[in-house]
Design a protein around this motif. Sequence first.
Motif, PDB file in Angstrom:
ATOM      1  N   VAL A 204      -4.985  20.845   2.974  1.00 60.12           N
ATOM      2  CA  VAL A 204      -3.998  19.924   2.413  1.00 60.12           C
ATOM      3  C   VAL A 204      -4.333  18.464   2.710  1.00 60.12           C
ATOM      4  CG1 VAL A 204      -1.588  19.190   2.571  1.00 60.12           C
ATOM      5  CG2 VAL A 204      -2.129  21.599   2.277  1.00 60.12           C
ATOM      6  N   PRO A 205      -4.750  18.094   3.948  1.00 63.25           N
ATOM      7  CA  PRO A 205      -5.105  16.690   4.189  1.00 63.25           C
ATOM      8  C   PRO A 205      -6.217  16.191   3.282  1.00 63.25           C
ATOM      9  CG  PRO A 205      -4.859  17.850   6.265  1.00 63.25           C
ATOM     10  CD  PRO A 205      -4.815  18.886   5.193  1.00 63.25           C
ATOM     11  N   MET A 206      -7.123  17.089   2.879  1.00 66.79           N
ATOM     12  CA  MET A 206      -8.213  16.683   1.994  1.00 66.79           C
ATOM     13  C   MET A 206      -7.707  16.392   0.585  1.00 66.79           C
ATOM     14  SD  MET A 206     -10.929  16.672   3.890  1.00 66.79           S
ATOM     15  CE  MET A 206      -9.779  15.917   5.040  1.00 66.79           C
ATOM     16  N   VAL A 207      -6.672  17.130   0.171  1.00 67.60           N
ATOM     17  CA  VAL A 207      -6.051  16.853  -1.124  1.00 67.60           C
ATOM     18  C   VAL A 207      -5.379  15.481  -1.100  1.00 67.60           C
ATOM     19  CG1 VAL A 207      -4.268  17.582  -2.757  1.00 67.60           C
ATOM     20  CG2 VAL A 207      -5.722  19.305  -1.654  1.00 67.60           C
ATOM     21  N   VAL A 208      -4.613  15.236  -0.035  1.00 69.89           N
ATOM     22  CA  VAL A 208      -3.903  13.961   0.082  1.00 69.89           C
ATOM     23  C   VAL A 208      -4.881  12.796   0.120  1.00 69.89           C
ATOM     24  CG1 VAL A 208      -2.403  12.601   1.584  1.00 69.89           C
ATOM     25  CG2 VAL A 208      -1.932  15.028   1.231  1.00 69.89           C
ATOM     26  N   ALA A 209      -5.973  12.956   0.838  1.00 69.01           N
ATOM     27  CA  ALA A 209      -6.931  11.859   1.003  1.00 69.01           C
ATOM     28  C   ALA A 209      -7.614  11.466  -0.291  1.00 69.01           C
ATOM     29  CB  ALA A 209      -7.983  12.245   2.044  1.00 69.01           C
ATOM     30  N   ARG A 210      -7.553  12.333  -1.300  1.00 69.40           N
ATOM     31  CA  ARG A 210      -8.218  12.037  -2.568  1.00 69.40           C
ATOM     32  C   ARG A 210      -7.267  11.479  -3.622  1.00 69.40           C
ATOM     33  NH1 ARG A 210     -11.129  14.779   0.457  1.00 69.40           N
ATOM     34  NH2 ARG A 210     -13.368  14.978   0.195  1.00 69.40           N
ATOM     35  N   VAL A 211      -6.082  11.088  -3.203  1.00 65.74           N
ATOM     36  CA  VAL A 211      -5.124  10.421  -4.090  1.00 65.74           C
ATOM     37  C   VAL A 211      -4.970   8.981  -3.594  1.00 65.74           C
ATOM     38  CG1 VAL A 211      -2.811  10.455  -5.069  1.00 65.74           C
ATOM     39  CG2 VAL A 211      -3.934  12.612  -4.467  1.00 65.74           C
ATOM     40  N   PRO A 212      -5.673   8.026  -4.190  1.00 66.14           N
ATOM     41  CA  PRO A 212      -5.675   6.648  -3.673  1.00 66.14           C
ATOM     42  C   PRO A 212      -4.277   6.060  -3.482  1.00 66.14           C
ATOM     43  CG  PRO A 212      -7.356   6.913  -5.366  1.00 66.14           C
ATOM     44  CD  PRO A 212      -6.553   8.180  -5.356  1.00 66.14           C
ATOM     45  N   ALA A 213      -3.346   6.385  -4.380  1.00 70.11           N
ATOM     46  CA  ALA A 213      -2.004   5.804  -4.268  1.00 70.11           C
ATOM     47  C   ALA A 213      -1.306   6.212  -2.984  1.00 70.11           C
ATOM     48  CB  ALA A 213      -1.165   6.223  -5.475  1.00 70.11           C
ATOM     49  N   LEU A 214      -1.680   7.378  -2.432  1.00 69.73           N
ATOM     50  CA  LEU A 214      -1.040   7.848  -1.210  1.00 69.73           C
ATOM     51  C   LEU A 214      -1.603   7.184   0.036  1.00 69.73           C
ATOM     52  CD1 LEU A 214      -0.789  11.675  -1.964  1.00 69.73           C
ATOM     53  CD2 LEU A 214       0.985   9.931  -2.201  1.00 69.73           C
ATOM     54  N   MET A 215      -2.712   6.479  -0.098  1.00 69.02           N
ATOM     55  CA  MET A 215      -3.367   5.883   1.060  1.00 69.02           C
ATOM     56  C   MET A 215      -3.014   4.411   1.245  1.00 69.02           C
ATOM     57  SD  MET A 215      -4.753   8.658   1.840  1.00 69.02           S
ATOM     58  CE  MET A 215      -5.601   8.090   3.292  1.00 69.02           C
ATOM     59  N   LYS A 216      -2.111   3.887   0.427  1.00 71.88           N
ATOM     60  CA  LYS A 216      -1.816   2.454   0.481  1.00 71.88           C
ATOM     61  C   LYS A 216      -0.826   2.089   1.581  1.00 71.88           C
ATOM     62  CE  LYS A 216      -2.844   1.616  -4.390  1.00 71.88           C
ATOM     63  NZ  LYS A 216      -2.336   1.147  -5.711  1.00 71.88           N
ATOM     64  N   GLU A 217      -0.053   3.052   2.052  1.00 71.15           N
ATOM     65  CA  GLU A 217       0.889   2.802   3.128  1.00 71.15           C
ATOM     66  C   GLU A 217       0.741   3.886   4.188  1.00 71.15           C
ATOM     67  OE1 GLU A 217       4.852   2.379   1.762  1.00 71.15           O
ATOM     68  OE2 GLU A 217       4.373   0.844   0.246  1.00 71.15           O
ATOM     69  N   ARG A 218       1.005   3.499   5.421  1.00 72.49           N
ATOM     70  CA  ARG A 218       0.748   4.409   6.537  1.00 72.49           C
ATOM     71  C   ARG A 218       1.564   5.698   6.453  1.00 72.49           C
ATOM     72  NH1 ARG A 218      -1.679   3.572  11.277  1.00 72.49           N
ATOM     73  NH2 ARG A 218      -1.790   1.325  10.830  1.00 72.49           N
ATOM     74  N   ALA A 219       2.802   5.625   5.991  1.00 73.29           N
ATOM     75  CA  ALA A 219       3.675   6.806   6.000  1.00 73.29           C
ATOM     76  C   ALA A 219       3.420   7.745   4.826  1.00 73.29           C
ATOM     77  CB  ALA A 219       5.136   6.369   6.005  1.00 73.29           C
ATOM     78  N   ARG A 220       2.860   7.218   3.743  1.00 71.38           N
ATOM     79  CA  ARG A 220       2.738   8.034   2.521  1.00 71.38           C
ATOM     80  C   ARG A 220       1.935   9.320   2.724  1.00 71.38           C
ATOM     81  NH1 ARG A 220       1.843   3.981  -2.660  1.00 71.38           N
ATOM     82  NH2 ARG A 220       3.813   2.834  -2.469  1.00 71.38           N
ATOM     83  N   PRO A 221       0.774   9.276   3.378  1.00 70.51           N
ATOM     84  CA  PRO A 221       0.013  10.525   3.524  1.00 70.51           C
ATOM     85  C   PRO A 221       0.787  11.611   4.259  1.00 70.51           C
ATOM     86  CG  PRO A 221      -1.342   8.627   4.091  1.00 70.51           C
ATOM     87  CD  PRO A 221       0.059   8.126   3.963  1.00 70.51           C
ATOM     88  N   PHE A 222       1.552  11.220   5.282  1.00 65.81           N
ATOM     89  CA  PHE A 222       2.300  12.210   6.049  1.00 65.81           C
ATOM     90  C   PHE A 222       3.450  12.794   5.231  1.00 65.81           C
ATOM     91  CE2 PHE A 222       0.325   9.369   9.117  1.00 65.81           C
ATOM     92  CZ  PHE A 222      -0.291  10.279   9.971  1.00 65.81           C
ATOM     93  N   ILE A 223       4.115  11.946   4.483  1.00 64.48           N
ATOM     94  CA  ILE A 223       5.205  12.431   3.627  1.00 64.48           C
ATOM     95  C   ILE A 223       4.658  13.362   2.552  1.00 64.48           C
ATOM     96  CG2 ILE A 223       6.975  11.742   1.969  1.00 64.48           C
ATOM     97  CD1 ILE A 223       7.269   9.130   3.554  1.00 64.48           C
ATOM     98  N   ALA A 224       3.585  12.911   1.889  1.00 62.00           N
ATOM     99  CA  ALA A 224       2.983  13.733   0.832  1.00 62.00           C
ATOM    100  C   ALA A 224       2.463  15.045   1.394  1.00 62.00           C
ATOM    101  CB  ALA A 224       1.859  12.959   0.155  1.00 62.00           C
TER     102      ALA A 224
END
Length: 483
Positions: A204-224
Motif C-alpha cells: 500500500v505505501p508503494m501505491v500511495v507514493a506513486r500519486v504525486p498529489a498525495l505527496m504535497k502535504e505531510r499528512a496526506r500519505p498517512f490519511i490516504a
Amino acid sequence: MGMEVRPLPEVEPSTPAPKGSAPEVEQTPSASMSAGSRLLAVLGSWRARLALMSVWGVLLFVAFQPGLLSSDSLDMLAQGRAGRYSDWHSPFFSFVLGKSFALTGSTWPVLALQLLVLSLGPVLLLGRVSGRRGLGALALLVVYCLLPSTWAVGVTLWKDVFNAVMLLGTVVLLTRGRPGWAFACLVFATLTRHNAIVASVLLVPMVVARVPALMKERARPFIAGGILLGILACAPGFVERAMGAQKSWIAGALLVFDVVGVYVREPSAMDGSPLVERWQWTPEQLGGLYDPRSITPLLWGEPARGSISTTQVLEARDALTREWLRVVRTHPGAYLRHRLSTYSASLGLGDSSDSYYRDIGSFHRVIDPNDLGLTLRTHTAVHRALSAMREEFPWVAASGAPWLALTLALAVVGWRRRALDGGLMFCVAASGACYALAYLPVSVSAEYRFYYWTAISAFVASALWLARSSSDSVKAPALGSRS
C-alpha cells in the motif's frame, strides 16, 4: 508507513538518463565484434528474455490446460456455476472460475491468465537491461522457468496461485506508474484468501507514493494509506455479503485443531472439557486423529474413530471459542509447542525420510474426478516430459522454508537500498516474508501452495534488484514529507 519511500523509476526504452551517467543500452553489434560477443549481446537482450518466457508459457498451457484442479478447486467451480457461495472458499475466485466455465465450457481462460502474468510479469520488471545485468536477468529467468516449485504450482487453479498472480501484477503496474490499477490488483489479491491482506498491506505505501498529489502535504500519505488499508480490510466481508455467501465459520477449524493439539500434549486439559463431553472423545481417539501436518483426519476422517464435521464445529461455536481461550490461557506451553510443530511441518522442515510433504504437500498432479468433462491430455510428449521433470525434482525446492529465508535476506538488501528505489524491493520481499510468517498462528496443513507468493516474491525482488537503472539515484518525494 512512516518509512521513507520513493517511486521506482520505470524501466522504459525511452527513459532519459541523468547527466553524467552511463546507462546500459542495447547496442547493435559491430562487424569487429567476435561471434562470442555477439552471442552474449543477444542472450543479454530483452528479446531473448521475451522469447524464453513466451515459449515457457505456451508449453505450460499446452501441457496442462484446462489447468490442474483439486477437490477445493472443483468445489469453488461448482459454487461459481451455481451462483451459491460459501465463505469457506473465496466467493470472488469461485465467481471467476464459474464465469470462465459459463463462457467457454472450461477453465482454460483462468489458466491462460495465470500463465500470462507469470510469464510476462518478470520480463516487464526486468525491462531492457543488457550487458552483464542482461545476462544475469536471463539466468534468473532460467532458474524461474526450470524450478517445478514455480511452474508446477502455477498451472493449478488454486486461490493461492491467483493471489500470487494478482500481487505480481500489482508490482508490475507500480513500476509502470499505474497506481490505480495496481491497487485494483491488491483488492483482487486480498479477495482470494482470508489471510491475503498480510501480503497486500506492505504494498500500500508503494501505491500511495506513486500519486504525486498525495505527496504535497505531510499528512496526506498517512490519511490516504489508512483509507486504502480500510478498503482492503473491508473488501472480503463486503463481497461475501453482496454475493450472499453462506457462513461456515472457517476459523472454527483452526480453533478445534489448536484445542486438540493441546489435549494431545496435555491430557489433563481434557478434564471438564465441554467438547470432550459433546463429542465423546477419548485420549486414544485424539492421539489417532491428531497430525500436526494436517487437520484432515480430524474434520474429514471416519466418524467412528472420533472425526467431526464442519457442521458440528459450527454448531459448537460458542463452546469451542470458550474452550480455545481456556486451553491457551491455562496451557500456553502446550499451545506454543503445537503451533511450532504445525508451522515447522507447513514449512517442509523435519525428518527428510518423511514422504508426506513430497507426496501430498508439494504439487497437485491431476484434475480430480469430475462430471464436467475436464481432463488432461496426458498422452502428449510435452505433458509427459514436464510431469517427469516435476517428479524427479528434489522436493525441498517445493517447501516454504528456503523461500522464507531468501525473502528475509532480500528484504535486508532492499532496506539498505531503499533510498535508490523508494523501498519497492524491500516492500516486495517483506510482503513475501510476512505472508509466510503469518501462517505461524493459523496453519492447519503442510502444503507448499500456501507459500507460493513467498517464492514468487523472491524472484520479483531479485528482478527489481537487477533492473535498477542509472536513474535510481534521482530524488523523489518521500511519504510523510512535503514535496
